[in-house]
Design an enzyme around this catalytic site. Structure first.
Site, PDB file in Angstrom:
ATOM      1  CG  HIS A   1      -8.375   5.253 -17.972  1.00 64.23           C
ATOM      2  ND1 HIS A   1      -9.253   4.558 -17.168  1.00 64.23           N
ATOM      3  CD2 HIS A   1      -8.277   4.540 -19.124  1.00 64.23           C
ATOM      4  CE1 HIS A   1      -9.662   3.465 -17.812  1.00 64.23           C
ATOM      5  NE2 HIS A   1      -9.088   3.435 -19.004  1.00 64.23           N
TER       6      HIS A   1
ATOM      7  CB  THR B   1      -5.305   6.867   0.645  1.00 60.27           C
ATOM      8  OG1 THR B   1      -4.938   5.558   1.140  1.00 60.27           O
ATOM      9  CG2 THR B   1      -5.136   7.879   1.767  1.00 60.27           C
TER      10      THR B   1
END
Lengths: 304, 304
Positions: free
Chosen positions: A82, A171
């Site tokens: 996805h 991150t």
């Protein structure tokens, strides 16, 4: 509480069970925040959480869950089918009751600032919350995903963040936040095996080809059922009622002598969408949704 | 709470405002007991209270309110246009969710014992709670009203109390308690001024003349609207759905070339009654009421 919103946050973790549970935990047993469903998909490596409730309770829970996601998910090593751009990938706010779309947009903007302040993850507005006409659809916001966006956000002004600096979180990437209407997934099955008929009607019914302005649709084949389907999303069921869409499709299909075999409502639907069509077909004069026992009870319980 | 009942107790006081307020007070601000409406009528000298909620909370409130009514209302001097036999005249329990009719009957029987124990007012069962085949309708139970019943209860075994002695409370009389299905008031207006057509269809649609087994109905004139009406009570909307009744009337009216002008839903209606008809007309395969956002939310809120 007297205001009700729906919220379906998507997190980029569908595999590590301990992380999934830690993200979902803040949505449980919280007054005013009701967890409808949470689904983790390993292939997508994605977690979709369905919530309904009072804005403050949902926002508090989102911040808590977001902190878990930011601490545990690294987009630099994340892989999944996805598209995604952040650990908390997307947070949509949908008005259900006692709140206008304008108020929901305001809520999303205020929440976006808090989200950045507490998580240091830049936010990109989308749908009704967008402040850039060229950037309303999620696909536009997320184009190129995390890998491309982390460079583009620095260099391309059209890809700049709406809240926070033009640098993604190292991150956790970036998060799309926006208000949008409730989507009703409504499919109409036709008594024919000729998929061309469904495709033609799919075009005629949808906004992009001159049909209803709040309908997205296409024709698909259902060979295992020996039927074809006009598969639709109603993006504003208050403006384009279900019965109008169904009767339009029935009328178009009659051109080929084809009839409606049945329909599907996929997933959740607001009561108003079904009641509108019930009142039309039953020809009820002056029907008020407050006449419905359970809706009246919900109103009273929310005032507790 | 996970069980939901409706309760519409009737008290024999529609004039003294302080008494009315004292009777209604126990139904307010009580967790699990939600006050929909309370209407006092001076001519009827009667107070009708509409409640919805969890059985224990409603029963506790009924005892408190009953104590006020027993202490303040004297049937020996009470006058009003509405038939009555007690200070607390009638208490119907209606299953809404998570409770069967059998369980609701059991609830009514247990409550009747508590009602007598705490208030010393004898109880007469009615409707589904009746244990005497000849005494199910409220009219049968209340025949002759307080004045006649206070003698008959002593002398006529067929009028004996179901709970308590065969002697009415000296001032508060007796109380009818029973479980019954939700009544949906559904009227269909026809485009004609010929009331005979409505009367004929009113007969054809109702149980007593061979029509639907869960429909009571009659034809009435609406001269101010230039229409006539088939006025109905659906006594079990799960067995006899609204759409079936409407389409039956449409078919009968077509015999005279008369069409349906519109319909009315009077008062409250359970969501399921409207959703059933919506799913029929929209031809939705496998629709589940839990797909309705507000109903799912109500479920979750009740588990709190």
């Amino acid at each position: 509480m007297s205001v009700l919103i729906e919220c379906v946050p998507n997190f980029s973790e569908g595999r590590r069970q301990d992380v999934i549970e830690a993200i979902v935990a803040p949505f449980k047993n919280r007054k005013g925040c009701y967890l409808f469903d949470s689904r983790a998909d390993e292939d997508h490596n994605r977690l979709v959480v369905s919530l309904c409730g009072e804005p403050n309770a949902i926002c508090d829970a989102l911040i808590e869950a977001g902190k878990v996601a930011v601490a545990t998910i690294d987009l630099n090593t994340h892989k999944g089918a996805h598209p995604r751009m952040g650990a908390v990938d997307v947070i949509p706010f949908t008005p259900v009751k006692g709140i206008t779309m304008e108020e929901c947009v305001e809520l999303s903007h205020q929440f976006a600032q808090r989200f950045y302040d507490e998580l240091k993850v830049p936010v990109f507005y989308y749908e009704d919350s967008s402040v850039r006409p060229d950037r309303t659809r999620l696909e536009q916001v997320r184009k190129g995903q995390y890998e491309a966006l982390k460079e583009l956000v620095k260099t391309d002004p059209s890809r700049a963040a709406d809240v926070g600096p033009n640098e993604l979180h190292p991150t956790a990437g970036g998060t799309a936040i926006g208000a949008r209407k409730f989507l009703v997934a409504f499919n109409v099955n036709l008594n024919t095996t000729n998929v061309e008929i469904a495709k033609i009607i799919g075009k005629r019914v949808r906004a992009s080809n001159g049909g209803f302005s709040c309908v997205k649709g296409m024709g698909v084949d259902l060979p295992e059922k020996g039927l074809v389907q006009v598969s639709m999303n109603l993006v504003d069921y208050e403006k384009t009622a279900m019965y109008r869409v169904l009767e339009f499709i029935r009328m178009e299909a009659a051109r080929w002598g084809v009839t409606v075999n049945g329909t599907e409502v996929y997933g959740m639907i607001p009561a108003g969408a079904m009641l509108d069509s019930a009142a039309y077909y039953l020809q009820v004069d002056n029907f008020h949704n407050e006449q419905v026992l359970e809706l009246k009870l919900l109103d009273l319980m929310q005032q507790d």
